[in-house]
Design a protein around this motif. Structure first.
Motif, PDB file in Angstrom:
ATOM      1  N   ARG A  77      57.315  36.434   9.515  1.00 30.28           N
ATOM      2  CA  ARG A  77      56.431  37.491  10.002  1.00 30.28           C
ATOM      3  C   ARG A  77      55.213  37.683   9.082  1.00 30.28           C
ATOM      4  NH1 ARG A  77      60.476  36.353  13.499  1.00 30.28           N
ATOM      5  NH2 ARG A  77      62.054  37.983  13.758  1.00 30.28           N
ATOM      6  N   LYS A  78      55.448  37.625   7.760  1.00 27.91           N
ATOM      7  CA  LYS A  78      54.418  37.977   6.786  1.00 27.91           C
ATOM      8  C   LYS A  78      53.189  37.076   6.863  1.00 27.91           C
ATOM      9  CE  LYS A  78      53.515  38.272   1.826  1.00 27.91           C
ATOM     10  NZ  LYS A  78      54.070  38.289   0.458  1.00 27.91           N
ATOM     11  N   TYR A  79      53.401  35.752   6.831  1.00 20.50           N
ATOM     12  CA  TYR A  79      52.257  34.845   6.776  1.00 20.50           C
ATOM     13  C   TYR A  79      51.508  34.784   8.103  1.00 20.50           C
ATOM     14  CZ  TYR A  79      54.195  33.663   2.292  1.00 20.50           C
ATOM     15  OH  TYR A  79      54.655  33.751   1.002  1.00 20.50           O
ATOM     16  N   THR A  80      52.213  35.060   9.183  1.00 21.64           N
ATOM     17  CA  THR A  80      51.533  35.162  10.479  1.00 21.64           C
ATOM     18  C   THR A  80      50.597  36.363  10.481  1.00 21.64           C
ATOM     19  OG1 THR A  80      53.497  34.215  11.511  1.00 21.64           O
ATOM     20  CG2 THR A  80      51.898  35.234  12.973  1.00 21.64           C
ATOM     21  N   PHE A  81      51.041  37.474   9.879  1.00 21.04           N
ATOM     22  CA  PHE A  81      50.196  38.661   9.714  1.00 21.04           C
ATOM     23  C   PHE A  81      48.888  38.329   9.003  1.00 21.04           C
ATOM     24  CE2 PHE A  81      53.239  42.572   9.700  1.00 21.04           C
ATOM     25  CZ  PHE A  81      53.223  42.564  11.087  1.00 21.04           C
ATOM     26  N   LEU A  82      48.981  37.554   7.912  1.00 23.25           N
ATOM     27  CA  LEU A  82      47.788  37.230   7.128  1.00 23.25           C
ATOM     28  C   LEU A  82      46.798  36.404   7.940  1.00 23.25           C
ATOM     29  CD1 LEU A  82      49.472  36.386   3.708  1.00 23.25           C
ATOM     30  CD2 LEU A  82      48.106  38.398   4.253  1.00 23.25           C
ATOM     31  N   ALA A  83      47.309  35.470   8.730  1.00 21.23           N
ATOM     32  CA  ALA A  83      46.426  34.621   9.540  1.00 21.23           C
ATOM     33  C   ALA A  83      45.678  35.448  10.585  1.00 21.23           C
ATOM     34  CB  ALA A  83      47.251  33.525  10.217  1.00 21.23           C
TER      35      ALA A  83
END
Length: 580
Positions: A77-83
């Motif tokens: 979930r986290k790295y998708t948020f950043l993108a």
């Protein structure tokens, strides 16, 4: 709520607010931006084209849901948020830098729409991640309450965009004088009373400032998101090797899960979407462009309704933890379908009494119906030259309610306003000075008849229209009633939207949850909801009734009530979302 739970909600909500702020700046400024990027089209077509550019961001949201939903289920979930926040932030900043049609020609609107689509792709991955992230951290008996904080972010993002717009608008217009509006040939554009039409500094260039300022919000959002930890459910699933290897195929490739997505779309999110966009964006567009309230005052009234109504998200989210999600969502859809017509009638009557009174004068267009075209062609390529088209376009510009009557008048079409009959003209049979003279004479005759019927054609001369001189100038009976009507529409929004995140999370298993809920949510909100303003406006303008566009929202809301009542499961709030 523990410190860690508060951090989860803050991290998810703050970044999401900024994403919605970026996305809705365009919606709040659609009419102004349309005048900058679609100047080659007639005014009527320009309004719809501006709304469709807004809708372009919604059209691609389901594709963003597929791309980023799969990423969320595969890598976390986290790295998708950043993108998603990076794509959204830079796209918004570039809109503020983009030259208008007068500088770059047709390339300007093409690039604008491309940037809107990039925003839509990013937003397609944003909401599902935020909903899943918070729900997977929430206590089992408070999922509705915890996820309702995420539900406030869209409204708070809109509110933030309105407040920034109001502050910038007040400063820019207070320090720079209006300038004359020029047409493509460089000649001054005139008002109905013969005075030069002026454009305020904010409408000309000041609208860019909120877009450029979003770069600071991007920096804040990135910092917040970098502090987040991965969802514990995803980490546990990854450690056990229980992740889906093909989340899209698993979510939608079998009837078992595909059926859930279809029921979620038609029985929940479609109706929720049209109520959401009717209560916020179409209401704002309706006040500005149909009721003819100036944009500053309209933003003030809507901003106050958002401030007063936003607590409803938390109330209905918490209530859904006790009585269930389904009855609240479907109840909001049903109330909207029953009350929209009287509510929007009351909004017109209250905000612009002179216009509402004038609309009681019968106006008809008598013509050969086969010569009438769909006035608001969204491609902007059609030429509306028949007497019928010209008559209807002229009336629509002044928010006239009229009926079309079949007939074969000698002129091809004629307008009857009260007892005054005005023949139209055929633009395809005229050219040069003859066409200009016919146009001028026709519009002058129509404007004189409308003025005699009480239509307030010059905004500054209309003393009955609601006007706010500053953000706190709402304490008169007229303005308070407007705010109360708009707040009612926001309460309907909170009913359908407050519990929806928890409801969608509970419908899908953990391994495909991000992908599974994202697609029906973004088809519902991106297509059914995002296309609502342009569709409703075009229906109203074509039919000759400023309220006819509400039928779109009402029909979709009733469909959701029927399908949701039959097929959506009850008591999902009691479900263990980690049982799988």
């Amino acid at each position: 709520m523990t410190a860690e739970e508060k951090k989860v909600i803050l991290a998810s909500s703050a970044g999401t607010i900024f994403e919605w702020y970026d996305f809705y700046l365009y919606g709040s400024l659609a009419a102004i931006i349309g005048a900058q990027f679609f100047t080659s089209f007639p005014e009527a077509t320009r309004n719809v084209f501006a709304l469709l550019a807004f809708a372009a961001g919604f059209i691609v949201r389901p594709f963003g849901a597929l791309v980023f939903g799969a990423m969320g289920d595969l890598i976390g979930r986290k790295y998708t948020f950043l993108a998603t926040i990076l794509i959204m932030g830079f796209s918004t900043f570039l809109v503020g830098l983009l030259p208008g049609y007068s500088s770059w020609g047709v390339a300007a609107p093409i690039i604008l729409i491309a940037l809107r689509m990039a925003q839509g792709l990013a937003l397609g991955g944003e909401y599902g991640g935020a909903a899943v992230y918070v729900a997977e951290h929430a206590p089992a008996n408070q999922r509705g309450y915890f996820t309702s904080f995420i539900q406030t972010t869209a409204t708070l993002g809109l509110l933030l965009s309105l407040i920034v717009i109001l502050l910038v608008q007040g400063y820019v217009n207070g320090n720079w004088e209006p300038t004359p509006v020029l047409d493509a040939a460089g000649a001054a554009v005139m008002n109905a009373d013969g005075t030069p039409k002026m454009i305020k500094a904010f409408d000309l260039w000041g609208w860019r400032i909120p877009f450029l300022g979003s770069i600071f919000l991007l920096a804040i959002s990135l910092y917040i998101r970098l502090q987040m930890n991965e969802s514990p459910a995803f980490k546990k699933m990854k450690e056990e090797g229980a992740q889906s290897k093909a989340p899209l195929k698993e979510a939608f490739g079998t009837w078992k899960n595909g059926k859930i997505a279809l029921i979620a779309l038609l029985g929940l999110t479609a109706g929720q979407a049209v109520v959401w966009y009717s209560g916020q964006f179409y209401a704002l567009f309706f006040i500005q462009n149909v009721i003819k309230v100036d944009s500053f005052s309209a933003n003030v009234f809507v901003a106050w309704s958002l401030i007063l109504g936003t607590g409803g998200f938390l109330f209905f989210g918490s209530l859904s933890d006790r009585i269930g999600r389904k009855p609240i969502i479907l109840g909001g859809c049903l109330l909207a379908a029953i009350t929209y017509f009287p509510v929007f009638h009351a909004l017109t009557q209250t905000a612009n009494p002179a216009l509402y009174a004038a609309q009681q004068t019968p106006v008809t267009v008598t013509t050969d119906l086969s010569t009438c075209s769909f006035q608001f062609n969204p491609t902007g390529t059609a030429k509306f030259t028949s007497p019928c088209d010209i008559a209807k376009a002229t009336l629509a510009k002044s928010s006239v309610n009229y009926t079309t009557v079949a007939g074969t008048p000698a002129a091809g079409a004629e307008i009857k306003i009260g007892d005054t009959v005005i023949p139209s003209y055929d633009a395809s049979a005229l050219a040069g000075p003859e066409l200009a003279a016919a146009k001028t004479a026709f519009e002058k005759a129509v404007n004189e008849a409308l003025k005699a019927a009480g239509y307030p054609l010059v905004a500054d001369a209309n003393t009955t229209v609601a006007k706010a001189n500053n953000f706190f100038d709402i304490f008169t009976a007229q303005k308070l009633k407007i705010v109360a009507i708009l707040t009612y529409l926001i309460i309907l929004v909170t009913m359908v939207y407050g519990p929806i995140a928890a409801m969608l999370v509970e419908l899908f298993p953990t391994r495909i949850r991000y992908s599974g809920l994202s697609l029906p949510y973004h088809i519902g909100n991106g297509w059914f909801g995002g296309l609502l303003p342009a569709t409703a406006f075009a229906i109203s303008a074509q039919s000759g009734n400023i309220y006819a566009g509400l039928w779109y929202a009402i029909v979709v809301a009733v469909m959701t009530v029927v399908i949701g009542t039959i097929f959506v499961p009850n008591n999902t709030h009691k479900k263990d979302i980690f049982a799988d």
